[in-house]
Design an enzyme around this catalytic site. Structure first.
Site, PDB file in Angstrom:
ATOM      1  N   VAL A  71       4.812  20.354  69.025  1.00 27.01           N
ATOM      2  CA  VAL A  71       5.637  19.736  67.988  1.00 27.01           C
ATOM      3  C   VAL A  71       5.800  20.647  66.767  1.00 27.01           C
ATOM      4  O   VAL A  71       5.081  21.628  66.608  1.00 27.01           O
ATOM      5  CB  VAL A  71       5.047  18.374  67.563  1.00 27.01           C
ATOM      6  CG1 VAL A  71       5.036  17.424  68.738  1.00 27.01           C
ATOM      7  CG2 VAL A  71       3.630  18.536  67.013  1.00 27.01           C
ATOM      8  N   GLU A  72       6.764  20.295  65.912  1.00 29.78           N
ATOM      9  CA  GLU A  72       7.112  21.056  64.698  1.00 29.78           C
ATOM     10  C   GLU A  72       7.400  22.516  65.010  1.00 29.78           C
ATOM     11  O   GLU A  72       6.971  23.426  64.291  1.00 29.78           O
ATOM     12  CB  GLU A  72       6.021  20.915  63.624  1.00 29.78           C
ATOM     13  CG  GLU A  72       6.001  19.556  62.953  1.00 29.78           C
ATOM     14  CD  GLU A  72       5.106  19.506  61.728  1.00 29.78           C
ATOM     15  OE1 GLU A  72       4.704  20.580  61.238  1.00 29.78           O
ATOM     16  OE2 GLU A  72       4.797  18.397  61.270  1.00 29.78           O
ATOM     17  N   GLY A  73       8.129  22.754  66.087  1.00 25.31           N
ATOM     18  CA  GLY A  73       8.436  24.112  66.518  1.00 25.31           C
ATOM     19  C   GLY A  73       7.426  24.568  67.537  1.00 25.31           C
ATOM     20  O   GLY A  73       6.296  24.921  67.191  1.00 25.31           O
TER      21      GLY A  73
END
Length: 748
Positions: free
Chosen positions: A429-431
């Site tokens: 997640v988040e990149g």
């Protein structure tokens, strides 16, 4: 004609072709945030006075009180296995989170929140995650990238006054929808569209957007009462206005929400959000009409800081728990007449885990200090996200290896199984880390952290020949200095701690070699380097290892803990050794004639960057086995959980500490007699000895459950009818009344 102008005129055309073109989304990402010590490393001139000027992490009296009271109280409510089996937090936990305002940590006190700093926020998340990741995720999302922070930075006064008090006390539970089925890592390419219209809404003609969207992987969506939504805004003439962020109350006509994903079957809430012809009034756009089309910039500016807090805290918590479990279990569990922690294969792993943890937690705390000082280091945040989540996964993997069969049997007494299953979530997640490594760390770092590239790009864009020439002259001096320092040694700038003076010299030398290598790669490959992701990932990794090594110097000075010197030295050595390996690998893969000669020249005098010797690893392992105070300094965020395997292990270790050296003799008698009672009678304090042996036995045992029914003749009843199938669409929560908020007030 000045020399700078002549050079700029000669270079303008080739540089215009060589420099990669920047789109609006790339420019917004590059311009987000600030540059800190990572910029000095990229430039080849780390100043250790500037490093240590960040000072120690600070907590206010209110933050310390919260960490000493509310956080431990919450952690004692968390039964990791029970929460995992229920696929939800208990009602009393949801209630406690609301009452104690865990969802409002970043919201100022003026709006009813706790108003905590970044370090306090990260510490709360880490301490919760050390006992239950699902609860930590539930707490971190409202305090991370989402409605609260976006409102604080960009919201109108009316939006702040309405939403922030309700978010702070839990009346509103937020989620944020960005990811779409066809736009994951390439989040700027979301296909969700909102067309500017005017229609009747709540009894009056209202301008707004008619939005179609399809979002997935949205944490807290199944239980959210307000949805932050990112979409592409389009005006009446179909002109693109840009990504826009809005807040939509739940329920709202046309929006479907409530179904649930199961990320690795974790207990935290996550699910899709879909909308068809959803009307979003202009007043619901975060910041109002003035912020239409500014959503991507808003998200990138928030992410510049947010990446450094929540997910790194999760990774650190995984490391701390895994180190404690591995070290403690290695002292209790015996095979071949010895604690398994004394076998070199196990001891070496535990020692490496401790050195890695020292470095990653140093970087996390150093970056938190920078954030609390007002910096927003976007490149350092990306480094932390990758390095700490990967380190958390590695540590849990090592812990599972050490636990052996104990680690793979699910049940209340399992120690790391739930964390092992959930580790890939933080990676993704988040990149996703594979994207962040390949495109963001060096891609942004090459522009933001390099002392001259941004000036050159600006000059080319402005067609300013003189400015380009001046930037190139400065760049040439920069390359020449780093070449000299790479070949003949780099000076140490500033005054590092005396005990780490040798390590500081190694960091300075490696920084110069890295800076020269980055310039060579950019100069030889130009814009092609952007597409050669294996090379750019290596360049980003070297910067990351230098950042972690430097943070160890900072941590040793601010901690003033000489007993941790061996761990600081080992941590720096591991990071620099890894940086050296990656640089050698990079030169071996440069698609350039003469790469071997280049590599040999730049990397000369790096033979001293040898990995830790076995004797050094064994010394660290011995300290971990014999110095509980040292372990406590390395795992400061490990919390006491509710019932389960981790608490059993903590209790056994506490009793063992009271017995001291008697445990070895006690275990020897136990092996001979196979009787806990008889072994305990041989001790000087039989009652204490028996309590320890019973606690240790509880740690060693694993769970078992009722098997299939058997027939009258004793054979397994394998022909029994199968259990009814699990419903394909379970309700989003087994306990909806506990999370239902009071009736929502429509957005102003």
């Amino acid at each position: 004609m000045p020399l700078a102008t002549l050079i700029g005129r000669w270079a303008m055309q080739p540089f215009s072709k060589a420099l990669p073109p920047l789109g609006d989304t790339e420019r917004a990402a590059l311009e987000a945030g600030t540059v800190g010590f990572e910029g000095q490393l990229f430039g080849g001139r780390p100043d250790f006075d500037a490093l240590t000027a960040a000072g120690p992490n600070q907590l206010s009296a209110r933050e310390e009180a919260f960490l000493a009271n509310e956080v431990p109280a919450l952690c004692r409510m968390l039964d990791d296995h029970a929460i995992d089996q229920a696929h939800d937090l208990p009602p009393e936990v949801w209630r406690f989170l609301r009452e104690k305002r865990f969802f409002g940590m970043v919201i100022p006190e003026a709006f009813g929140g706790l108003g905590f700093g970044h370090y306090a926020h990260a510490t709360v998340v880490a301490r919760i995650a050390s006992v239950n990741v699902a609860t930590a995720v539930t707490v971190m999302v409202p305090n991370s990238l989402g409605p609260a922070e976006l409102l604080l930075r960009y919201g109108t006064d009316a939006q702040k006054d309405h939403y922030l008090p309700r978010l702070a006390d839990g009346r509103e539970l937020p989620c944020f929808g960005l990811t779409s089925p066809y736009a994951g890592s390439d989040a700027a390419a979301i296909p969700d569209r909102g067309v500017l219209v005017e229609r009747e809404f709540q009894g009056r003609r209202t301008r707004g957007f008619l939005v179609d969207f399809d979002k997935r992987y949205i944490t807290l969506a199944p239980v959210a009462t307000v949805v932050g939504l990112a979409f592409h805004a389009i005006d009446e003439s179909q002109r693109e206005l840009g990504i826009t962020c809005a807040l939509i109350p739940v329920p709202h006509e046309g929006m479907e929400i409530g179904r649930r994903h199961r990320p690795m079957d974790s207990a935290f809430m996550n699910g899709p959000i879909r909308g068809r012809q959803v009307f979003v009034p202009m007043d619901w756009v975060i910041g109002g009409e003035a912020q239409v089309g500014q959503g991507w910039r808003m998200l990138m500016e928030c992410l510049a800081a947010g990446r450094a807090i929540s997910l790194p805290a999760l990774g650190s918590a995984m490391q701390q728990t895994a180190l404690y479990v591995s070290n403690a279990y290695g002292q209790i569990r015996e095979q071949f007449g010895l604690p398994v922690g004394k076998f070199h294969a196990v001891a070496g792993l535990v020692a490496q885990m401790s050195a890695q943890l020292y470095a990653t937690d140093a970087a996390r705390r150093f970056t938190a200090a920078a954030l609390d000082a007002g910096e927003r280091p976007s490149v350092a945040s990306a480094i932390l996200k990758v390095q700490l989540t990967e380190a958390g996964r590695r540590a849990v993997n090592h812990g599972m290896d050490i636990l052996g069969g104990k680690g793979i049997i699910s049940g209340p007494s399992n120690l790391l199984g739930v964390a092992y299953r959930q580790a890939p979530i933080a990676i993704t997640v988040e990149g996703a880390n594979i994207l962040t490594r390949a495109l963001i760390v060096f891609g942004q770092g090459a522009v933001r952290c390099h002392p001259h590239v941004l000036d050159e790009m600006a000059a080319v864009q402005a067609k300013d020949e003189t400015a380009l020439g001046q930037a190139l002259i400065a760049h040439g001096r920069h390359v020449a200095r780093n070449l000299w320092h790479s070949l003949f040694g780099a000076p140490v700038l500033g005054d590092p701690p005396e005990a780490l003076a040798g390590e500081a010299r190694l960091i300075a030398r490696m920084s110069a070699k890295y800076a020269l290598t980055a310039d060579l790669a950019m100069g030889l490959l130009g814009g092609k380097l952007k597409r050669m992701e294996l090379l750019s990932a290596r360049l980003g990794d070297v910067l990351a290892h230098l950042y972690l090594a430097s943070a160890c110097v900072w941590r040793y000075r601010v901690d003033a803990a000489p007993e941790l010197l061996p761990f600081a030295q080992a941590a720096i050595r591991l990071q620099l050794d890894e940086a050296g390996k990656i640089l050698r690998d990079l030169y071996a893969n440069l698609p350039t004639p003469g790469r071997r000669l280049l590599g040999a020249l730049v990397l000369r005098r790096t033979a001293h960057l040898a990995p830790l010797r076995d004797v050094q690893l064994m010394a660290l392992a011995e300290l971990l086995r014999t110095r509980p105070d040292v372990v406590a300094r390395l795992v400061p965020d490990l919390s006491e959980p509710g019932p389960g395997g981790l608490r059993d292990l903590m209790q056994a270790m506490a009793l063992g500490a009271q017995l001291g050296d008697e445990t070895a003799a006690l275990n020897k008698v136990l092996r001979r007699t196979r009787s806990l009672d008889e072994a305990a009678r041989s001790a000087s304090d039989p009652a204490l000895a028996l309590a320890y042996l019973q606690a240790a036995d509880k740690v060693i045992q694993v769970d078992d459950f009722e098997g299939p029914a058997r027939n009258a003749d004793g054979s397994a009843g394998l022909s029994a009818p199968a259990a009814p199938p699990v419903p394909s669409a379970p309700p989003p929560s087994a306990r909806p009344p506990e999370r239902t908020t009071p009736p929502r007030v429509p957005a102003a």
